[in-house]
Design an enzyme around this catalytic site. Structure first.
Site, PDB file in Angstrom:
ATOM      1  N   SER A 156       0.865  -1.185   0.000  1.00 56.64           N
ATOM      2  CA  SER A 156       0.000   0.000   0.000  1.00 56.64           C
ATOM      3  C   SER A 156       0.896   1.227   0.000  1.00 56.64           C
ATOM      4  CB  SER A 156      -0.859  -0.002   1.272  1.00 56.64           C
ATOM      5  OG  SER A 156      -1.484   1.257   1.467  1.00 56.64           O
ATOM      6  N   TYR A 169      -1.948  -0.836  10.361  1.00 54.16           N
ATOM      7  CA  TYR A 169      -2.006  -1.079   8.913  1.00 54.16           C
ATOM      8  C   TYR A 169      -0.681  -0.687   8.254  1.00 54.16           C
ATOM      9  CZ  TYR A 169      -3.978  -1.085   4.177  1.00 54.16           C
ATOM     10  OH  TYR A 169      -4.229  -1.346   2.849  1.00 54.16           O
TER      11      TYR A 169
HETATM   12  N1  LIG Z   1      -8.735  -0.256  -1.258  1.00 54.15           N
HETATM   13  C1  LIG Z   1      -7.689   0.502  -1.018  1.00 54.15           C
HETATM   14  O1  LIG Z   1      -7.781   1.746  -1.011  1.00 54.15           O
HETATM   15  C2  LIG Z   1      -6.336  -0.144  -0.790  1.00 54.15           C
HETATM   16  C3  LIG Z   1      -5.208   0.666  -0.901  1.00 54.15           C
HETATM   17  C4  LIG Z   1      -3.960   0.095  -0.741  1.00 54.15           C
HETATM   18  C5  LIG Z   1      -3.827  -1.268  -0.505  1.00 54.15           C
HETATM   19  N2  LIG Z   1      -4.934  -2.049  -0.390  1.00 54.15           N
HETATM   20  C6  LIG Z   1      -4.724  -3.494  -0.165  1.00 54.15           C
HETATM   21  O2  LIG Z   1      -5.299  -4.212  -1.234  1.00 54.15           O
HETATM   22  C7  LIG Z   1      -5.599  -5.538  -0.816  1.00 54.15           C
HETATM   23  C8  LIG Z   1      -7.002  -5.906  -1.229  1.00 54.15           C
HETATM   24  O3  LIG Z   1      -7.916  -5.082  -0.507  1.00 54.15           O
HETATM   25  P1  LIG Z   1      -9.267  -4.524  -1.128  1.00 54.15           P
HETATM   26  O4  LIG Z   1      -9.168  -3.054  -1.035  1.00 54.15           O
HETATM   27  O5  LIG Z   1      -9.552  -5.162  -2.424  1.00 54.15           O
HETATM   28  O6  LIG Z   1     -10.269  -5.017   0.023  1.00 54.15           O
HETATM   29  P2  LIG Z   1     -11.665  -5.815  -0.031  1.00 54.15           P
HETATM   30  O7  LIG Z   1     -12.124  -5.845   1.393  1.00 54.15           O
HETATM   31  O8  LIG Z   1     -12.558  -5.238  -1.062  1.00 54.15           O
HETATM   32  O9  LIG Z   1     -11.241  -7.280  -0.518  1.00 54.15           O
HETATM   33  C9  LIG Z   1     -10.432  -8.109   0.296  1.00 54.15           C
HETATM   34  C10 LIG Z   1     -10.765  -9.566   0.013  1.00 54.15           C
HETATM   35  O10 LIG Z   1      -9.908 -10.356   0.860  1.00 54.15           O
HETATM   36  C11 LIG Z   1     -10.693 -11.362   1.494  1.00 54.15           C
HETATM   37  N3  LIG Z   1     -10.080 -11.718   2.779  1.00 54.15           N
HETATM   38  C12 LIG Z   1     -10.075 -10.990   3.926  1.00 54.15           C
HETATM   39  N4  LIG Z   1      -9.452 -11.668   4.890  1.00 54.15           N
HETATM   40  C13 LIG Z   1      -9.020 -12.840   4.335  1.00 54.15           C
HETATM   41  C14 LIG Z   1      -8.295 -13.941   4.833  1.00 54.15           C
HETATM   42  N5  LIG Z   1      -7.913 -14.001   6.109  1.00 54.15           N
HETATM   43  N6  LIG Z   1      -8.013 -14.962   3.995  1.00 54.15           N
HETATM   44  C15 LIG Z   1      -8.433 -14.920   2.694  1.00 54.15           C
HETATM   45  N7  LIG Z   1      -9.132 -13.903   2.173  1.00 54.15           N
HETATM   46  C16 LIG Z   1      -9.409 -12.866   2.989  1.00 54.15           C
HETATM   47  C17 LIG Z   1     -12.083 -10.731   1.672  1.00 54.15           C
HETATM   48  O11 LIG Z   1     -13.083 -11.731   1.840  1.00 54.15           O
HETATM   49  C18 LIG Z   1     -12.226  -9.934   0.370  1.00 54.15           C
HETATM   50  O12 LIG Z   1     -12.778 -10.716  -0.668  1.00 54.15           O
HETATM   51  C19 LIG Z   1      -5.363  -5.557   0.686  1.00 54.15           C
HETATM   52  O13 LIG Z   1      -4.106  -6.135   0.971  1.00 54.15           O
HETATM   53  C20 LIG Z   1      -5.363  -4.081   1.067  1.00 54.15           C
HETATM   54  O14 LIG Z   1      -4.633  -3.824   2.239  1.00 54.15           O
HETATM   55  C21 LIG Z   1      -6.197  -1.524  -0.546  1.00 54.15           C
END
Ligand SMILES: NC(=O)c1ccc[n+]([C@@H]2O[C@H](COP(=O)([O-])OP(=O)(O)OC[C@H]3O[C@@H](n4cnc5c(N)ncnc54)[C@H](O)[C@@H]3O)[C@@H](O)[C@H]2O)c1
Length: 287
Positions: A156, A169
């Protein structure tokens, strides 16, 4: 990027039931990969597979908690025996815990370290071992430096941006960035690529599913809704992040900041660490 880019490749994506994971699964499937969609939410992973099939791709859904070491061992073994050693692994599953460090309890730390850091450690070591043992290759790419496979870890912009609002985080994401850099050094001689992808804000479900410490249940609901609204207002779709992931694999990139705020924070962290410390005092959420 050519639509035949990953023809014949096998890709594993964790957290593939939504957000970046689903968008990445679809972007890889669209370019010819067979996608293993893994998620703690089996039904969500299955919906992703249905969507990849609509693109004409083959895929399979697995239920796995990336934080569970034994479950991840079992999952990695099942991928190899049901399919084969994957060519691409995207360690994407992640959660958010926000709020002050002094209000972040041991259970909160264990949960976020389990998913965001241990999940990436498990996925990286189990599948990298398989790739090293296989010693072969992304199909039809013998000229590529990542001929032996590619691992993408989703960090991130929080990896280089300290924040009083997101201490747990940010800590996990900085660790994922460092882990990825170390692993890239270790696997370069095996022609296995490793990328840390560092997105800024994007409209996914992460804040809706997240935990906010230091407030009561009503405050938590209110703040979750507000953070979710802010992500939506930013209006950066997960599909754009997925395109950057595809590009990073194709070009074997080391670190990939995604979107404007991630680029600015990355640059500032290198040239103006004092400015980053000032930004760290702002009580605003950063995903
Ligand atoms: N959305 C943002 O702004 C953002 C920015 C930077 C980084 N990220 C990172 O991107 C990645 C994806 O996040 P997202 O934004 O798509 O979130 P999201 O919540 O939309 O999707 C996350 C997915 O991971 C699954 N999940 C959660 N815990 C789990 C576990 N223990 N085992 C297996 N699956 C699990 C959830 O069921 C969900 O389908 C994460 O690592 C997050 O930290 C997100």
């Amino acid at each position: 990027m050519s639509l035949a880019l990953f023809d014949g490749a096998l890709a594993v994506v964790t957290g593939a039931g939504g957000g970046f994971g689903r968008a990445t699964a679809l972007a890889l499937a669209e370019r010819g990969a067979t996608v293993i969609a893994a998620d703690i939410d089996r039904a969500a992973a299955e919906r992703t597979v249905v969507l990849t099939k609509a693109l004409g791709a083959v895929g399979a859904a697995y239920e796995v908690d990336v934080a569970d070491a034994a479950a991840m061992e079992h999952f990695a073994a099942a991928v190899r025996s049901d399919h084969r050693v994957p060519d691409i692994v995207v360690n994407n599953a992640g959660i958010a815990v926000s709020g002050p460090l002094l209000d972040t309890g041991v259970d909160d730390w264990e949960r976020i370290l389990g998913v965001n850091l241990w999940g990436v450690i498990h996925g990286s070591r189990l599948f990298a071992k398989q790739m090293v043992e296989r010693g072969e290759a992304l199909p039809n790419k013998p000229d590529k430096p990542n001929y032996g496979g590619h691992i993408v870890n989703i960090a991130s912009a929080a990896a280089f941006a300290p924040s009083r609002a997101l201490p747990a985080y940010c800590t996990t994401k900085a660790a994922v960035l460092m882990l990825s850099e170390c692993l890239r050094g270790e696997l370069a001689g095996r022609r296995i690529g490793v990328t840390a992808v560092c997105p800024g804000f994007s409209a996914t479900g992460i804040m809706r599913h997240g935990t906010i410490v230091g407030v009561d249940a009503a405050g938590q609901e209110r703040m979750r809704a507000r953070a979710d609204r802010l992500l939506r207002l930013r209006n950066y779709p997960p599909e754009k992040v997925a395109e950057r992931i595809v590009h990073a694999i194709a070009k074997n990139k080391a670190v990939v900041p995604v979107n404007a705020e991630a680029h600015v924070l990355h640059a500032l962290s290198r040239i103006a660490p004092g400015a980053m410390r000032a930004i760290a005092r702002i009580p605003a959420p950063l995903g």
